[in-house]
Design a protein around this motif. Structure first.
Motif, mmCIF file in Angstrom:
data_model
loop_
_atom_site.group_PDB
_atom_site.id
_atom_site.type_symbol
_atom_site.label_atom_id
_atom_site.label_comp_id
_atom_site.label_asym_id
_atom_site.label_seq_id
_atom_site.Cartn_x
_atom_site.Cartn_y
_atom_site.Cartn_z
ATOM 1 N N ARG A 8 -7.118 6.361 -5.976
ATOM 2 C CA ARG A 8 -5.958 5.911 -5.209
ATOM 3 C C ARG A 8 -6.269 4.660 -4.404
ATOM 4 N NH1 ARG A 8 -5.152 11.330 -3.955
ATOM 5 N NH2 ARG A 8 -5.913 10.997 -1.854
ATOM 6 N N GLN A 9 -7.494 4.521 -3.932
ATOM 7 C CA GLN A 9 -7.841 3.361 -3.113
ATOM 8 C C GLN A 9 -7.900 2.083 -3.929
ATOM 9 O OE1 GLN A 9 -11.452 4.466 -1.115
ATOM 10 N NE2 GLN A 9 -10.378 5.652 0.439
ATOM 11 N N ASN A 12 -2.396 0.611 -7.019
ATOM 12 C CA ASN A 12 -1.207 0.376 -6.200
ATOM 13 C C ASN A 12 -0.199 1.502 -6.344
ATOM 14 O OD1 ASN A 12 -2.169 -2.016 -5.202
ATOM 15 N ND2 ASN A 12 -1.217 -3.251 -6.799
ATOM 16 N N THR A 13 -0.647 2.707 -6.682
ATOM 17 C CA THR A 13 0.270 3.826 -6.845
ATOM 18 C C THR A 13 0.442 4.577 -5.532
ATOM 19 O OG1 THR A 13 -1.486 5.346 -7.490
ATOM 20 C CG2 THR A 13 -0.394 4.120 -9.251
ATOM 21 N N VAL A 14 1.582 5.225 -5.406
ATOM 22 C CA VAL A 14 1.875 6.033 -4.232
ATOM 23 C C VAL A 14 1.987 7.482 -4.691
ATOM 24 C CG1 VAL A 14 3.521 6.502 -2.391
ATOM 25 C CG2 VAL A 14 3.055 4.147 -3.076
ATOM 26 N N ASP A 19 -0.554 6.906 1.190
ATOM 27 C CA ASP A 19 -0.753 5.822 0.221
ATOM 28 C C ASP A 19 0.173 4.655 0.525
ATOM 29 O OD1 ASP A 19 -2.681 7.300 -1.092
ATOM 30 O OD2 ASP A 19 -1.323 7.970 -2.683
ATOM 31 N N ARG A 22 -1.387 2.778 3.289
ATOM 32 C CA ARG A 22 -2.554 2.049 2.775
ATOM 33 C C ARG A 22 -2.133 0.748 2.094
ATOM 34 N NH1 ARG A 22 -4.133 1.850 -2.197
ATOM 35 N NH2 ARG A 22 -3.065 3.769 -2.760
ATOM 36 N N LEU A 23 -1.048 0.802 1.339
ATOM 37 C CA LEU A 23 -0.567 -0.396 0.645
ATOM 38 C C LEU A 23 0.004 -1.435 1.606
ATOM 39 C CD1 LEU A 23 1.111 1.250 -2.447
ATOM 40 C CD2 LEU A 23 -1.029 -0.039 -2.387
ATOM 41 N N SER A 24 0.242 -1.024 2.859
ATOM 42 C CA SER A 24 0.802 -1.936 3.858
ATOM 43 C C SER A 24 -0.261 -2.575 4.744
ATOM 44 C CB SER A 24 1.797 -1.176 4.744
ATOM 45 O OG SER A 24 2.841 -0.664 3.963
ATOM 46 N N ARG A 100 9.422 -4.273 -0.614
ATOM 47 C CA ARG A 100 8.799 -4.815 -1.824
ATOM 48 C C ARG A 100 9.870 -4.955 -2.893
ATOM 49 N NH1 ARG A 100 4.408 -4.060 0.565
ATOM 50 N NH2 ARG A 100 2.718 -2.647 0.486
#
Length: 102
Positions: A8-9, A12-14, A19, A22-24, A100
């Motif tokens: 996951r890290q 770019n999946t949620v 998550d 994290r993408l933010s 996004r």
């Protein structure tokens, strides 16, 4: 062998709510707090309790006053800029990542 957390890290999946946070990282986010406060700023770090470190933050506090003669509600906003801000996880009501498109 790579476990699920490592996968996951690097993608770019949620798959879990954190998550999306994290993408933010290193992006502008909006945080609505208790007591009619709102924050907008760049997310530098967070933890599993949603404690966050934000930079270049703008805090907005909205107060409502009642006009004595007409009893109308008057909304007043006070804004100030804060270079670095620690947000305690229990104080947030809503965290909105950047929009996004795409």
């Amino acid at each position: 062998m790579v476990d699920d957390v490592d996968k996951r890290q690097t993608t770019n999946t949620v798959e879990e709510p954190l998550d999306l946070i994290r993408l933010s990282l290193d992006e502008q986010i909006h945080v609505k707090m208790r007591n009619d406060k709102e924050l907008r700023g760049r997310l530098h770090a967070y933890d599993r309790h949603l404690n966050m470190i934000m930079g270049d933050a703008e805090e907005t506090k909205t107060t409502i006053e009642i006009e004595e003669e007409t009893y109308e509600k008057i909304h007043k906003s006070t804004k100030w800029n804060i270079p670095m801000f620690f947000v305690q996880g229990g104080g947030g009501v809503l965290v909105a990542p950047p929009l996004r498109v795409g």
